[in-house]
Write a protein that holds these residues in place. Structure first.
Motif, PDB file in Angstrom:
ATOM      1  N   SER A   1       0.191   3.105   4.614  1.00 35.44           N
ATOM      2  CA  SER A   1      -0.557   4.368   4.585  1.00 35.44           C
ATOM      3  C   SER A   1      -0.184   5.213   3.372  1.00 35.44           C
ATOM      4  CB  SER A   1      -0.250   5.155   5.855  1.00 35.44           C
ATOM      5  OG  SER A   1       1.117   5.548   5.864  1.00 35.44           O
ATOM      6  N   GLU A   2      -0.668   6.420   3.360  1.00 33.09           N
ATOM      7  CA  GLU A   2      -0.396   7.464   2.357  1.00 33.09           C
ATOM      8  C   GLU A   2      -1.226   7.277   1.087  1.00 33.09           C
ATOM      9  OE1 GLU A   2       3.739   8.032   1.615  1.00 33.09           O
ATOM     10  OE2 GLU A   2       4.231   8.390   3.725  1.00 33.09           O
ATOM     11  N   LEU A   3      -1.342   6.040   0.588  1.00 32.14           N
ATOM     12  CA  LEU A   3      -2.150   5.825  -0.603  1.00 32.14           C
ATOM     13  C   LEU A   3      -3.588   6.249  -0.315  1.00 32.14           C
ATOM     14  CD1 LEU A   3      -0.888   2.320  -1.785  1.00 32.14           C
ATOM     15  CD2 LEU A   3      -0.099   4.577  -2.476  1.00 32.14           C
ATOM     16  N   GLY A   4      -4.148   7.010  -1.212  1.00 33.79           N
ATOM     17  CA  GLY A   4      -5.492   7.527  -1.011  1.00 33.79           C
ATOM     18  C   GLY A   4      -5.510   8.865  -0.304  1.00 33.79           C
ATOM     19  N   GLU A   5      -4.427   9.185   0.438  1.00 32.79           N
ATOM     20  CA  GLU A   5      -4.337  10.459   1.145  1.00 32.79           C
ATOM     21  C   GLU A   5      -3.484  11.464   0.383  1.00 32.79           C
ATOM     22  OE1 GLU A   5      -3.924  10.505   5.495  1.00 32.79           O
ATOM     23  OE2 GLU A   5      -3.872   8.316   5.400  1.00 32.79           O
ATOM     24  N   ILE A   6      -2.418  10.986  -0.262  1.00 34.79           N
ATOM     25  CA  ILE A   6      -1.533  11.851  -1.032  1.00 34.79           C
ATOM     26  C   ILE A   6      -1.833  11.654  -2.512  1.00 34.79           C
ATOM     27  CG2 ILE A   6       0.857  12.401  -1.597  1.00 34.79           C
ATOM     28  CD1 ILE A   6       1.676  11.395   1.121  1.00 34.79           C
ATOM     29  N   GLU A   7      -1.953  12.753  -3.241  1.00 33.41           N
ATOM     30  CA  GLU A   7      -2.218  12.663  -4.680  1.00 33.41           C
ATOM     31  C   GLU A   7      -1.195  11.753  -5.334  1.00 33.41           C
ATOM     32  OE1 GLU A   7      -2.442  16.425  -6.598  1.00 33.41           O
ATOM     33  OE2 GLU A   7      -4.375  16.953  -5.720  1.00 33.41           O
ATOM     34  N   MET A   8      -1.616  11.092  -6.391  1.00 35.47           N
ATOM     35  CA  MET A   8      -0.894  10.012  -7.051  1.00 35.47           C
ATOM     36  C   MET A   8       0.629  10.048  -6.886  1.00 35.47           C
ATOM     37  SD  MET A   8      -0.988   7.249  -8.819  1.00 35.47           S
ATOM     38  CE  MET A   8      -2.580   7.099  -9.612  1.00 35.47           C
ATOM     39  N   GLN A   9       1.135   9.095  -6.110  1.00 39.02           N
ATOM     40  CA  GLN A   9       2.572   8.941  -5.960  1.00 39.02           C
ATOM     41  C   GLN A   9       3.110   8.150  -7.145  1.00 39.02           C
ATOM     42  OE1 GLN A   9       1.137   7.271  -2.322  1.00 39.02           O
ATOM     43  NE2 GLN A   9       2.931   8.047  -1.256  1.00 39.02           N
ATOM     44  N   THR A  10       4.339   8.434  -7.536  1.00 41.28           N
ATOM     45  CA  THR A  10       4.915   7.764  -8.689  1.00 41.28           C
ATOM     46  C   THR A  10       4.932   6.256  -8.503  1.00 41.28           C
ATOM     47  OG1 THR A  10       6.334   9.687  -9.085  1.00 41.28           O
ATOM     48  CG2 THR A  10       6.920   7.650 -10.201  1.00 41.28           C
ATOM     49  N   SER A  11       5.259   5.786  -7.301  1.00 42.49           N
ATOM     50  CA  SER A  11       5.353   4.343  -7.062  1.00 42.49           C
ATOM     51  C   SER A  11       3.996   3.662  -7.253  1.00 42.49           C
ATOM     52  CB  SER A  11       5.889   4.065  -5.657  1.00 42.49           C
ATOM     53  OG  SER A  11       5.046   4.648  -4.673  1.00 42.49           O
ATOM     54  N   HIS A  12       2.931   4.329  -6.816  1.00 39.49           N
ATOM     55  CA  HIS A  12       1.597   3.727  -6.975  1.00 39.49           C
ATOM     56  C   HIS A  12       1.144   3.819  -8.430  1.00 39.49           C
ATOM     57  CE1 HIS A  12      -2.270   2.194  -5.959  1.00 39.49           C
ATOM     58  NE2 HIS A  12      -2.908   3.313  -6.215  1.00 39.49           N
ATOM     59  N   TYR A  13       1.492   4.912  -9.098  1.00 33.66           N
ATOM     60  CA  TYR A  13       1.192   5.040 -10.525  1.00 33.66           C
ATOM     61  C   TYR A  13       1.838   3.886 -11.294  1.00 33.66           C
ATOM     62  CZ  TYR A  13       2.168   6.603 -15.301  1.00 33.66           C
ATOM     63  OH  TYR A  13       2.297   6.662 -16.677  1.00 33.66           O
ATOM     64  N   VAL A  14       3.081   3.587 -10.949  1.00 35.57           N
ATOM     65  CA  VAL A  14       3.800   2.490 -11.596  1.00 35.57           C
ATOM     66  C   VAL A  14       3.109   1.161 -11.296  1.00 35.57           C
ATOM     67  CG1 VAL A  14       5.957   1.168 -11.578  1.00 35.57           C
ATOM     68  CG2 VAL A  14       6.021   3.676 -11.619  1.00 35.57           C
ATOM     69  N   GLN A  15       2.729   0.967 -10.049  1.00 32.60           N
ATOM     70  CA  GLN A  15       2.087  -0.278  -9.649  1.00 32.60           C
ATOM     71  C   GLN A  15       0.791  -0.518 -10.426  1.00 32.60           C
ATOM     72  OE1 GLN A  15       0.816  -0.552  -5.480  1.00 32.60           O
ATOM     73  NE2 GLN A  15       1.876  -2.521  -5.379  1.00 32.60           N
ATOM     74  N   LEU A  16       0.016   0.538 -10.627  1.00 32.13           N
ATOM     75  CA  LEU A  16      -1.241   0.404 -11.369  1.00 32.13           C
ATOM     76  C   LEU A  16      -1.010   0.006 -12.818  1.00 32.13           C
ATOM     77  CD1 LEU A  16      -3.330   3.423 -10.018  1.00 32.13           C
ATOM     78  CD2 LEU A  16      -3.564   1.007  -9.419  1.00 32.13           C
ATOM     79  N   ASN A  17       0.221   0.223 -13.304  1.00 29.38           N
ATOM     80  CA  ASN A  17       0.540  -0.146 -14.684  1.00 29.38           C
ATOM     81  C   ASN A  17       0.727  -1.646 -14.871  1.00 29.38           C
ATOM     82  OD1 ASN A  17       0.416   2.434 -15.738  1.00 29.38           O
ATOM     83  ND2 ASN A  17       2.591   2.849 -15.440  1.00 29.38           N
ATOM     84  N   TYR A  18       0.999  -2.382 -13.781  1.00 26.58           N
ATOM     85  CA  TYR A  18       1.205  -3.813 -13.978  1.00 26.58           C
ATOM     86  C   TYR A  18       0.179  -4.700 -13.268  1.00 26.58           C
ATOM     87  CZ  TYR A  18       4.006  -3.583  -9.583  1.00 26.58           C
ATOM     88  OH  TYR A  18       4.452  -3.374  -8.304  1.00 26.58           O
ATOM     89  N   VAL A  19      -0.603  -4.165 -12.353  1.00 23.63           N
ATOM     90  CA  VAL A  19      -1.616  -5.007 -11.703  1.00 23.63           C
ATOM     91  C   VAL A  19      -2.911  -4.996 -12.510  1.00 23.63           C
ATOM     92  CG1 VAL A  19      -0.640  -4.570  -9.418  1.00 23.63           C
ATOM     93  CG2 VAL A  19      -2.551  -3.151 -10.238  1.00 23.63           C
ATOM     94  N   ASP A  20      -3.707  -6.036 -12.331  1.00 20.85           N
ATOM     95  CA  ASP A  20      -5.035  -6.067 -12.938  1.00 20.85           C
ATOM     96  C   ASP A  20      -6.036  -5.337 -12.055  1.00 20.85           C
ATOM     97  OD1 ASP A  20      -4.845  -7.966 -15.379  1.00 20.85           O
ATOM     98  OD2 ASP A  20      -3.790  -9.040 -13.807  1.00 20.85           O
ATOM     99  N   GLU A  21      -5.771  -5.353 -10.751  1.00 24.80           N
ATOM    100  CA  GLU A  21      -6.676  -4.733  -9.784  1.00 24.80           C
ATOM    101  C   GLU A  21      -5.877  -4.399  -8.528  1.00 24.80           C
ATOM    102  OE1 GLU A  21     -10.341  -6.568  -7.293  1.00 24.80           O
ATOM    103  OE2 GLU A  21     -10.558  -6.727  -9.481  1.00 24.80           O
ATOM    104  N   PHE A  22      -6.192  -3.254  -7.911  1.00 25.75           N
ATOM    105  CA  PHE A  22      -5.536  -2.869  -6.665  1.00 25.75           C
ATOM    106  C   PHE A  22      -6.615  -2.639  -5.611  1.00 25.75           C
ATOM    107  CE2 PHE A  22      -3.751   0.003  -3.530  1.00 25.75           C
ATOM    108  CZ  PHE A  22      -2.476  -0.516  -3.329  1.00 25.75           C
ATOM    109  N   ARG A  23      -6.631  -3.497  -4.589  1.00 21.59           N
ATOM    110  CA  ARG A  23      -7.664  -3.415  -3.566  1.00 21.59           C
ATOM    111  C   ARG A  23      -7.174  -2.572  -2.390  1.00 21.59           C
ATOM    112  NH1 ARG A  23     -10.276  -9.587  -3.867  1.00 21.59           N
ATOM    113  NH2 ARG A  23     -11.141  -9.281  -5.971  1.00 21.59           N
TER     114      ARG A  23
END
Length: 455
Positions: free
Chosen positions: A225-247
Motif C-alpha cells: 500500500s501507500e504508493l499512489g496515496e502518499i506523495e512521492m516517497q523517496t524509496s519509490h522515487y529511487v525505484q523509478l530510477n532503475y526500472v523500465d516500467e512500474f505496474r
C-alpha cells in the motif's frame, strides 16, 4: 522550521548524492565500470537505512564492525535484530539451495521471465513468461577482506563525516561477498530478456542488475500500500530510477507508472476464500501496524480510548500485532492490552484467517495494505487516516470515505461511528456506491488497464 515537502526534497537530494558516490566507490573496489542505475538497485536498502539513522552517523567517525546485510532501523540494529536477519536468510538459503541451477537453465531457454508472483488464478502465466525461482545466497564466511581495507582507504577521501561513514559501513553483501555472487551469474542474450518482478532476494537483485546493465528490460510490480496515496516517497522515487516500467494496482502519477492489476490482492482473495465458512465469532479485529518505542504510547492511548468508549454490545474483540517474522508469537507486542473482551492473536496465522473470524476490521493506521485487502474482498473495515501528504488522485476518495464513516481523523470519531451504526446495513449500502467502486478500480484493480478505461 523545515516543512515536510522541503524535508522530502532534501532527502531525495541526499539519496541521489549517496547513490552517485557509493557507486563510484563500489566500481573502484570491484574493478567495474557499471552505471549508477546498476548500483542503485543494490544500494537502495542500505541508503534507506543510513538516511533513517543520519543523525547518528553524522556525529562522529565510525569504527563499527560492518554488518552482512543492510538492516533498516532508526538506530543501529541490536544483536537480536542481526540474529533474526541471519536466521531468516539462512533458512531461506536452505529452502532455495536447489534453485540456482534451475535459474540458469531458465535464463538459457527463456526470454520473458517472472519472479516472485503469488500463485493464483488471477495471473496470466503466458503474459508474464516463465517463472524464475528465487534463490537466497548464504553470504557466509569472511569473503574478500582486502576489499574492506580498500574501502576504508577510499573513505578517507571524503571530508564530510556522514559520507565517510556511509562508505565505511557498507554491508558485506556489497563489499566482501559481492564479486563472488556477481561473477557466477551467466549472461544469456541479455538484450532479449524481459523480467517481471514482484518479490525477489538480494541475490536476484544482483542478477537483475547485471542483466539490466547489458540491455535487459525490468518491469516491477506494486506489492504493498501507500504508493499512489502518499506523495512521492523517496524509496519509490529511487525505484523509478532503475526500472523500465512500474505496474501499479490501478493508479498513475509518473511517466514510468502503468495502471495494471493488483496481483497481491488477488492472491489474498484466493487465501480468503479458504476461510469463507469460518464463523465470525469476534465483533471486530484491531489491526496494528509495526509497534516500536517511538509509537507505542500513541497506540496504547488509541487502544484504551476505543475500549473505554465502546458500546456494551461489543463483547468479543481480536487484536492482531504486525509480524516481522514467522518464528514465534508476536502477542507480547500487545502486552499493554489488559481487557477481558480482547483476545490477542500471535500474528503467525494468515491475515485472511484472522479476518474471517471477525465481523469488522479496524485499521489503526491508514494507508495500509490490509485496508486495501479488505476492500478487495468487500470485508467491512474502518480506520484512522494518517496521511499528511495525500496525492491529488486519492484526495476525493478520502473525502468520500470520511463522509461515510470508513476513515476517521481520530479515535473519538471512529468509536462514535462504531457505536451508532448497524454494521450490515451500513456496509451493504456503502459497497454499492459509485465512489467505492471507483476507489477499488483505482487502487485495488482486478483487471488490466485498457484504452476503454480512459473513456
Amino acid at each position: 522550521m523545515i516543512n515536510l515537502e522541503e524535508k522530502k526534497d532534501i532527502e531525495v537530494e541526499l539519496s541521489d548524492l549517496l547513490f552517485k558516490e557509493l557507486s563510484k566507490v563500489l566500481n573502484e573496489i570491484h574493478g567495474l565500470d557499471y552505471s549508477v542505475r546498476f548500483w542503485t538497485m543494490l544500494l537502495q536498502s542500505y541508503v534507506r537505512s543510513v538516511l533513517n539513522r543520519k543523525s547518528i552517523i553524522e556525529k562522529e567517525e565510525s569504527f563499527k564492525k560492518p554488518e552482512t546485510f543492510a538492516i533498516n532501523a532508526l538506530g543501529y540494529p541490536g544483536a537480536k535484530d542481526k540474529f533474526l536477519k541471519h536466521v531468516r536468510q539462512f533458512g531461506k538459503h536452505i529452502l532455495s539451495r536447489n534453485e540456482k541451477s534451475k535459474i540458469f537453465n531458465s535464463l538459457r531457454n527463456h526470454d520473458t521471465l517472472n519472479i516472485g508472483f503469488p500463485d493464483n488464478k488471477g495471473i496470466k502465466k503466458t503474459e508474464l513468461g516463465h517463472g524464475l525461482p528465487i534463490y537466497y545466497n548464504s553470504f557466509f564466511g569472511i569473503g574478500e577482506k582486502k576489499k574492506r581495507v580498500l574501502l576504508y582507504e577510499l573513505a578517507q577521501n571524503y571530508e564530510n563525516i556522514f559520507l565517510r561513514n556511509c562508505v565505511k559501513e557498507m554491508p558485506k553483501v556489497l563489499v566482501e561477498h559481492f564479486k563472488a555472487a556477481h561473477d557466477e551469474i551467466e549472461l544469456f542474450e541479455p538484450e532479449k530478456k524481459q523480467f517481471h518482478v514482484h518479490f525477489e532476494s538480494f541475490y536476484m537483485r544482483i542478477l537483475l542488475s547485471k542483466y539490466m546493465q547489458s540491455g535487459a528490460k525490468v518491469i516491477w510490480y506494486q506489492h504493498g500500500s501507500e504508493l499512489g496515496e502518499i506523495e512521492m516517497q523517496t524509496s519509490h522515487y529511487v525505484q523509478l530510477n532503475y526500472v523500465d516500467e512500474f505496474r501499479t494496482w490501478g493508479w498513475k502519477v509518473n511517466e514510468k507508472e502503468v495502471p495494471w492489476k493488483a496481483y497481491r490482492l488477488k492472491g489474498f482473495e484466493s487465501e480468503y476464500e479458504n476461510y469463507k465458512d469460518n464463523i465470525r465469532e469476534f465483533d471486530f479485529l484491531l489491526c496494528y501496524p509495526h509497534i516500536n518505542k517511538s509509537n507505542v504510547k500513541k497506540y496504547v492511548k488509541i487502544t484504551n480510548g476505543i475500549l473505554y468508549h465502546l458500546d456494551t454490545r461489543y463483547t468479543k474483540i481480536l487484536a492482531r500485532p504486525r509480524r516481522s517474522h514467522k518464528l514465534y508469537s508476536h502477542a507480547s507486542k500487545l502486552k499493554f492490552i489488559n481487557d477481558d473482551r480482547v483476545k490477542k492473536s500471535t500474528g503467525l496465522s494468515h491475515m485472511a484467517e484472522d479476518m474471517s473470524k471477525c465481523k469488522l476490521i479496524i485499521q489503526l493506521n491508514v494507508p495500509s495494505t490490509n485496508f486495501l485487502e479488505c476492500l478487495y474482498v468487500n470485508h467491512p473495515t474502518i480506520g484512522i487516516l494518517n496521511n499528511d501528504r495525500p496525492t491529488d488522485i486519492v484526495k476525493p476518495f478520502y473525502g468520500f470515505f470520511k463522509e461515510n464513516g470508513v476513515l476517521h481523523d481520530d479515535m473519538e470519531s471512529l468509536v462514535a461511528h462504531l457505536n451508532r451504526i448497524d454494521l450490515d446495513s451500513w456496509w451493504s449500502r456503502l459497497i454499492k456506491e459509485e465512489m467505492y467502486r471507483s476507489f477499488k478500480f483505482t487502487f485495488a484493480r482486478e483487471t488490466e488497464f485498457t484504452q476503454t478505461d480512459e473513456q
